[in-house]
Scaffold this motif. Structure first.
Motif, PDB file in Angstrom:
ATOM      1  N   GLN A   1       0.845  -1.181   0.000  1.00  0.00           N
ATOM      2  CA  GLN A   1       0.000   0.000   0.000  1.00  0.00           C
ATOM      3  C   GLN A   1       0.888   1.241   0.000  1.00  0.00           C
ATOM      4  N   GLU A   2       0.667   2.106  -0.961  1.00  0.00           N
ATOM      5  CA  GLU A   2       1.490   3.298  -1.104  1.00  0.00           C
ATOM      6  C   GLU A   2       0.633   4.545  -0.931  1.00  0.00           C
ATOM      7  N   VAL A   3       1.187   5.530  -0.253  1.00  0.00           N
ATOM      8  CA  VAL A   3       0.586   6.853  -0.187  1.00  0.00           C
ATOM      9  C   VAL A   3       1.532   7.800  -0.899  1.00  0.00           C
ATOM     10  N   VAL A   4       1.068   8.393  -1.984  1.00  0.00           N
ATOM     11  CA  VAL A   4       1.933   9.189  -2.855  1.00  0.00           C
ATOM     12  C   VAL A   4       1.330  10.574  -3.038  1.00  0.00           C
ATOM     13  N   ASN A   5       2.147  11.585  -2.840  1.00  0.00           N
ATOM     14  CA  ASN A   5       1.714  12.960  -3.068  1.00  0.00           C
ATOM     15  C   ASN A   5       1.852  13.326  -4.542  1.00  0.00           C
ATOM     16  N   ILE A   6       0.879  14.073  -5.038  1.00  0.00           N
ATOM     17  CA  ILE A   6       0.937  14.597  -6.392  1.00  0.00           C
ATOM     18  C   ILE A   6       1.646  15.950  -6.361  1.00  0.00           C
ATOM     19  N   HIS A   7       2.693  16.085  -7.183  1.00  0.00           N
ATOM     20  CA  HIS A   7       3.472  17.320  -7.220  1.00  0.00           C
ATOM     21  C   HIS A   7       2.975  18.198  -8.367  1.00  0.00           C
ATOM     22  N   PRO A   8       2.447  19.370  -8.069  1.00  0.00           N
ATOM     23  CA  PRO A   8       1.880  20.227  -9.122  1.00  0.00           C
ATOM     24  C   PRO A   8       2.857  20.582 -10.229  1.00  0.00           C
ATOM     25  N   ASN A   9       4.141  20.778  -9.879  1.00  0.00           N
ATOM     26  CA  ASN A   9       5.111  21.168 -10.904  1.00  0.00           C
ATOM     27  C   ASN A   9       5.461  20.025 -11.842  1.00  0.00           C
ATOM     28  N   LEU A  10       5.021  18.805 -11.526  1.00  0.00           N
ATOM     29  CA  LEU A  10       5.231  17.646 -12.399  1.00  0.00           C
ATOM     30  C   LEU A  10       3.920  17.173 -13.013  1.00  0.00           C
ATOM     31  N   THR A  11       2.890  18.028 -12.935  1.00  0.00           N
ATOM     32  CA  THR A  11       1.547  17.644 -13.367  1.00  0.00           C
ATOM     33  C   THR A  11       1.030  18.608 -14.423  1.00  0.00           C
TER      34      THR A  11
END
Length: 414
Positions: free
Chosen positions: A251-261
């Motif tokens: 199970q992974e909890v991953v943050n979304i990075h706006p500068n890579l989106t």
């Protein structure tokens, strides 16, 4: 024989026969195929006669051919598009776009000729009508085939196009449709997997929490020169998948990075979509639906596709029966508190410091927000605590005054 030839020439023949034929359309450039589609489609078109409105229903005939002049593989600078032509001036057009990871139908265009008396008897107009929509909802990973067997009806102006049995690919790099498929939400919902016994290596994993909350990103969808959808939020993915290196479920909890989106999407009168592409290996699609009767909108659908290096196979999940982030037309929705948007038992999206407005954006600004219930409750807590403390102080003060009065009464002169 003459009767058979007549039936073949009439576009409505397949209605008489009682089924919808599949049509294959293939656009080639030189020796290569760039777009191929196997599909069935039917049209419901409303038009004016002398005294009333009439609706005709007709299927896309198997005599449909590719309009080479209107279609394009994109090398000539025109949008990638596939246009099928049938009868005297009727066309079905699909225009495509891609973001480097996925492709989608970004516009559906139909053209019908009201002077065709076989299809439009007693029509009081003889012109060619062209209608289009950007709210199509067909997308797939590049180098995969979009597959949707389930019927899907799409309003287009005064007409409705219903697709079924669709297998289609654009931006092709091989001669035939890819054996790898991106399956539409409706087909996924209609598939029930047989129960399986958990693998001995599958062990429960406690929900991890990252050390840092996700950074708040600002995303927008434009239509022409205007912003039609705005979102500001921190996003965090909670995904359970099979690890290739560990050979078990993690199970992974991953943050979304706006500068890579990067953000893309479509805006319609009652359906708007925001698609986020994170690092080219994670796609999140938010679909918002407006109820034109109540003038309320909500997040009705979520799609998440992830293809990380340690995954034994890509994760692709969707849910189109959601009722999150409800607000009213002309206002935005906000929630500073953490919310969990559950797609499946194994996949959810956590949002932080969220504000979104998918309809009626004016001057690139959020309208006054409708706050989520969690934020409202948290605002009430200090008020309730303060009132309780004030009440407690008042009780103590009254008790003190009563006690003092009784004490003074005991020393009165007799």
């Amino acid at each position: 024989m003459k009767k058979s030839n007549l039936c073949f020439q009439l576009v409505a023949c397949s209605l008489i026969l009682g089924f919808v034929r599949a049509v294959t359309l293939e656009l080639r450039e030189g020796n290569s195929t760039c777009i191929k589609a196997d599909l069935s489609a039917s049209f419901s078109i409303t038009y004016n006669t002398t005294n009333t409105l009439t609706t005709v229903k007709v299927d896309l005939p198997d005599s449909t051919t590719v309009d080479q002049g209107s279609s394009s593989c994109g090398s000539d600078g025109r949008p990638v598009s596939l246009v099928g032509v049938f009868g005297p001036g009727h066309t079905l057009g699909l225009s495509f776009s891609n973001n480097g990871s996925m492709y989608s139908v970004n516009m559906l265009i139909i053209q019908y000729n009201l002077s065709d008396s076989a299809l439009f008897p007693l029509s009081n107009s003889s012109g060619v009508v062209t209608v289009m929509t950007e709210s199509v909802g067909m997308w797939a990973w590049l180098n995969t085939t979009y597959r949707c067997v389930s019927p899907a009806s799409i309003p287009v102006g005064g007409a409705i196009v219903t697709f079924s049995g669709v297998k289609m690919e654009a931006y092709m790099t091989q001669e035939d449709l890819s054996p790898v498929e991106s399956v539409c939400t409706a087909d996924q919902e209609g598939t029930t997997a047989a129960p399986t016994t958990p693998s001995p290596t599958t062990t429960p994993v406690p929900s991890p929490t990252p050390q840092d909350l996700p950074e708040q990103g600002t995303y927008a969808v434009t239509k022409g020169n205007d912003t039609c959808l705005m979102a500001r939020m921190g996003l965090q993915l909670n995904i359970t998948y099979t690890s290739q290196s560990k050979n078990n479920t993690v199970q992974e909890v991953v943050n979304i990075h706006p500068n890579l989106t990067t953000a893309s999407g479509t805006c319609g009168a009652s359906i708007s979509t925001l698609v986020l592409d994170h690092e080219g290996n994670t796609i999140i699609s938010f679909t918002f639906t407006l109820n034109t009767t109540s003038n309320k909108y909500h997040l009705s659908g979520l799609v998440l596709v992830a293809n990380w290096s340690d995954m034994s196979e890509p994760v692709s999940v969707s849910n189109s029966n959601l009722a999150y982030l409800t607000s009213v037309l002309g206002r935005s929705y906000s929630c500073n508190s953490e919310q969990s948007l559950i797609i499946t038992d194994a996949v959810s999206i956590n949002t932080f410091r969220l504000q979104v407005q998918p309809f009626a954006v004016i001057s690139n600004q959020f309208a006054t927000a409708v706050e989520c219930q969690i934020d409202q409750d948290q605002m009430l807590i200090p008020i309730v605590v303060g009132a309780a403390l004030s009440g407690l102080v008042l009780v103590v003060l009254i008790a003190y005054l009563i006690g003092r009065k009784r004490s003074n009464a005991g020393y009165q002169t007799i």
